[in-house]
Motif scaffolding. Sequence first.
Motif, mmCIF file in Angstrom:
data_model
loop_
_atom_site.group_PDB
_atom_site.id
_atom_site.type_symbol
_atom_site.label_atom_id
_atom_site.label_comp_id
_atom_site.label_asym_id
_atom_site.label_seq_id
_atom_site.Cartn_x
_atom_site.Cartn_y
_atom_site.Cartn_z
ATOM 1 N N VAL A 201 33.639 37.496 27.015
ATOM 2 C CA VAL A 201 34.159 38.040 25.768
ATOM 3 C C VAL A 201 35.038 37.006 25.072
ATOM 4 O O VAL A 201 35.895 36.376 25.706
ATOM 5 N N GLU A 202 34.808 36.831 23.778
ATOM 6 C CA GLU A 202 35.611 35.911 22.982
ATOM 7 C C GLU A 202 36.938 36.598 22.642
ATOM 8 O O GLU A 202 36.942 37.706 22.069
ATOM 9 N N PHE A 203 38.046 35.951 23.008
ATOM 10 C CA PHE A 203 39.356 36.580 22.821
ATOM 11 C C PHE A 203 39.645 36.913 21.358
ATOM 12 O O PHE A 203 40.174 37.975 21.045
ATOM 13 N N ALA A 204 39.318 35.977 20.476
ATOM 14 C CA ALA A 204 39.682 36.151 19.067
ATOM 15 C C ALA A 204 38.997 37.358 18.438
ATOM 16 O O ALA A 204 39.612 38.118 17.675
ATOM 17 N N THR A 205 37.716 37.557 18.745
ATOM 18 C CA THR A 205 36.942 38.636 18.103
ATOM 19 C C THR A 205 36.705 39.828 19.021
ATOM 20 O O THR A 205 36.277 40.884 18.565
ATOM 21 N N ARG A 206 36.938 39.619 20.320
ATOM 22 C CA ARG A 206 36.652 40.646 21.327
ATOM 23 C C ARG A 206 35.177 41.030 21.360
ATOM 24 O O ARG A 206 34.813 42.135 21.745
ATOM 25 N N GLN A 207 34.341 40.084 20.967
ATOM 26 C CA GLN A 207 32.902 40.296 20.981
ATOM 27 C C GLN A 207 32.287 39.598 22.193
ATOM 28 O O GLN A 207 32.745 38.534 22.605
ATOM 29 N N VAL A 208 31.239 40.190 22.741
ATOM 30 C CA VAL A 208 30.522 39.565 23.842
ATOM 31 C C VAL A 208 29.797 38.334 23.311
ATOM 32 O O VAL A 208 29.004 38.423 22.363
ATOM 33 N N CYS A 209 30.091 37.166 23.900
ATOM 34 C CA CYS A 209 29.502 35.910 23.417
ATOM 35 C C CYS A 209 28.570 35.278 24.445
ATOM 36 O O CYS A 209 27.993 34.223 24.210
ATOM 37 N N GLY A 210 28.432 35.909 25.589
ATOM 38 C CA GLY A 210 27.569 35.367 26.632
ATOM 39 C C GLY A 210 27.707 36.193 27.892
ATOM 40 O O GLY A 210 28.342 37.255 27.902
ATOM 41 N N ALA A 211 27.095 35.694 28.958
ATOM 42 C CA ALA A 211 27.161 36.406 30.240
ATOM 43 C C ALA A 211 26.989 35.410 31.369
ATOM 44 O O ALA A 211 26.488 34.297 31.173
ATOM 45 N N GLU A 212 27.433 35.812 32.542
ATOM 46 C CA GLU A 212 27.238 35.003 33.747
ATOM 47 C C GLU A 212 26.307 35.760 34.689
ATOM 48 O O GLU A 212 26.486 36.954 34.931
ATOM 49 N N ALA A 213 25.298 35.063 35.203
ATOM 50 C CA ALA A 213 24.337 35.682 36.112
ATOM 51 C C ALA A 213 24.951 35.817 37.502
ATOM 52 O O ALA A 213 25.519 34.868 38.035
ATOM 53 N N LEU A 214 24.837 36.990 38.069
ATOM 54 C CA LEU A 214 25.334 37.271 39.420
ATOM 55 C C LEU A 214 24.182 37.816 40.251
ATOM 56 O O LEU A 214 23.364 38.596 39.758
ATOM 57 N N ILE A 215 24.116 37.426 41.511
ATOM 58 C CA ILE A 215 23.032 37.876 42.369
ATOM 59 C C ILE A 215 23.522 38.910 43.370
ATOM 60 O O ILE A 215 24.639 38.824 43.876
ATOM 61 N N ARG A 216 22.667 39.892 43.629
ATOM 62 C CA ARG A 216 22.911 40.896 44.652
ATOM 63 C C ARG A 216 21.640 41.022 45.495
ATOM 64 O O ARG A 216 20.551 40.743 45.032
ATOM 65 N N TRP A 217 21.824 41.461 46.727
ATOM 66 C CA TRP A 217 20.692 41.623 47.641
ATOM 67 C C TRP A 217 20.600 43.086 48.036
ATOM 68 O O TRP A 217 21.481 43.608 48.705
ATOM 69 N N GLN A 218 19.526 43.754 47.610
ATOM 70 C CA GLN A 218 19.300 45.143 47.978
ATOM 71 C C GLN A 218 18.619 45.170 49.339
ATOM 72 O O GLN A 218 17.400 45.241 49.450
ATOM 73 N N HIS A 219 19.442 45.101 50.377
ATOM 74 C CA HIS A 219 18.923 45.018 51.743
ATOM 75 C C HIS A 219 18.391 46.381 52.180
ATOM 76 O O HIS A 219 19.044 47.407 51.949
ATOM 77 N N PRO A 220 17.213 46.421 52.799
ATOM 78 C CA PRO A 220 16.628 47.715 53.177
ATOM 79 C C PRO A 220 17.454 48.511 54.182
ATOM 80 O O PRO A 220 17.355 49.738 54.237
ATOM 81 N N ARG A 221 18.277 47.837 54.989
ATOM 82 C CA ARG A 221 19.080 48.542 55.990
ATOM 83 C C ARG A 221 20.568 48.558 55.667
ATOM 84 O O ARG A 221 21.252 49.545 55.913
ATOM 85 N N HIS A 222 21.067 47.461 55.112
ATOM 86 C CA HIS A 222 22.506 47.325 54.877
ATOM 87 C C HIS A 222 22.934 47.741 53.476
ATOM 88 O O HIS A 222 24.124 47.724 53.171
ATOM 89 N N GLY A 223 21.985 48.078 52.627
ATOM 90 C CA GLY A 223 22.331 48.459 51.264
ATOM 91 C C GLY A 223 22.567 47.248 50.372
ATOM 92 O O GLY A 223 22.069 46.153 50.642
ATOM 93 N N LEU A 224 23.345 47.433 49.313
ATOM 94 C CA LEU A 224 23.577 46.361 48.344
ATOM 95 C C LEU A 224 24.594 45.368 48.890
ATOM 96 O O LEU A 224 25.753 45.713 49.114
ATOM 97 N N LEU A 225 24.153 44.122 49.102
ATOM 98 C CA LEU A 225 25.020 43.077 49.635
ATOM 99 C C LEU A 225 25.524 42.188 48.503
ATOM 100 O O LEU A 225 24.770 41.809 47.605
ATOM 101 N N LEU A 226 26.802 41.834 48.562
ATOM 102 C CA LEU A 226 27.418 40.944 47.582
ATOM 103 C C LEU A 226 27.200 39.490 47.989
ATOM 104 O O LEU A 226 26.890 39.201 49.153
ATOM 105 N N PRO A 227 27.378 38.553 47.068
ATOM 106 C CA PRO A 227 27.159 37.133 47.382
ATOM 107 C C PRO A 227 27.923 36.637 48.597
ATOM 108 O O PRO A 227 27.429 35.804 49.352
ATOM 109 N N GLY A 228 29.142 37.146 48.795
ATOM 110 C CA GLY A 228 29.935 36.716 49.936
ATOM 111 C C GLY A 228 29.293 37.021 51.276
ATOM 112 O O GLY A 228 29.638 36.417 52.293
#
Length: 201
Positions: free
Chosen positions: A53-80
Amino acid sequence: MDKAGYQAKKYGLSHVIFDPGQVQAQAERLALVGELRRAIDSGELRLYLQPKVEFATRQVCGAEALIRWQHPRHGLLLPGDFISLAEQTGLIRPLTEWVINATLELLQAWLAQGCAVPIAVNLSARNLRDETLLSKIRLWQAARGIPVGWLELEVTESSVMDDPDFALSLLHELRNDGIPLYMDDFGTGYGQRGQTRFSAM
């Protein structure tokens, strides 16, 4: 007993206490490596976005890609839960390639709808030693008709310093190709998160 004796001899110690829990943890870790390898090709990975978010306008100006792993047994795993494992086993390369391709597919759809914003993908130290990375990005962008500038790349200060000569060489090439580059954690001692636009002198 045999395992403890082997470890003592390996590290030049007089003795080592055998810990069954450590053996179990290593077995689970090895199993996770095989599962992650399959997950990359079997549709278990998920692309999430964190808005910028751009501070001056408070408008979304981009995004960062984040990965998650939908593990069949452990559920949704975070990058860590799996990124360090990917780094140590060489799986970070196909994992990063999955993220880049998933990001480009999303950008392709957004551009067709006229509602795209730039999306940044994080690169690891191992990615910065990949001599094929730039040619692949060129190919993937061209195949989807993605103009230069919509895909952004982020690196950390620590990843650049891991092998500065090669990393800076690749970053120069990426910048010359018009790919926006940003450095995370710059000047923060790798603690608090900060970001600056990369400029190669």
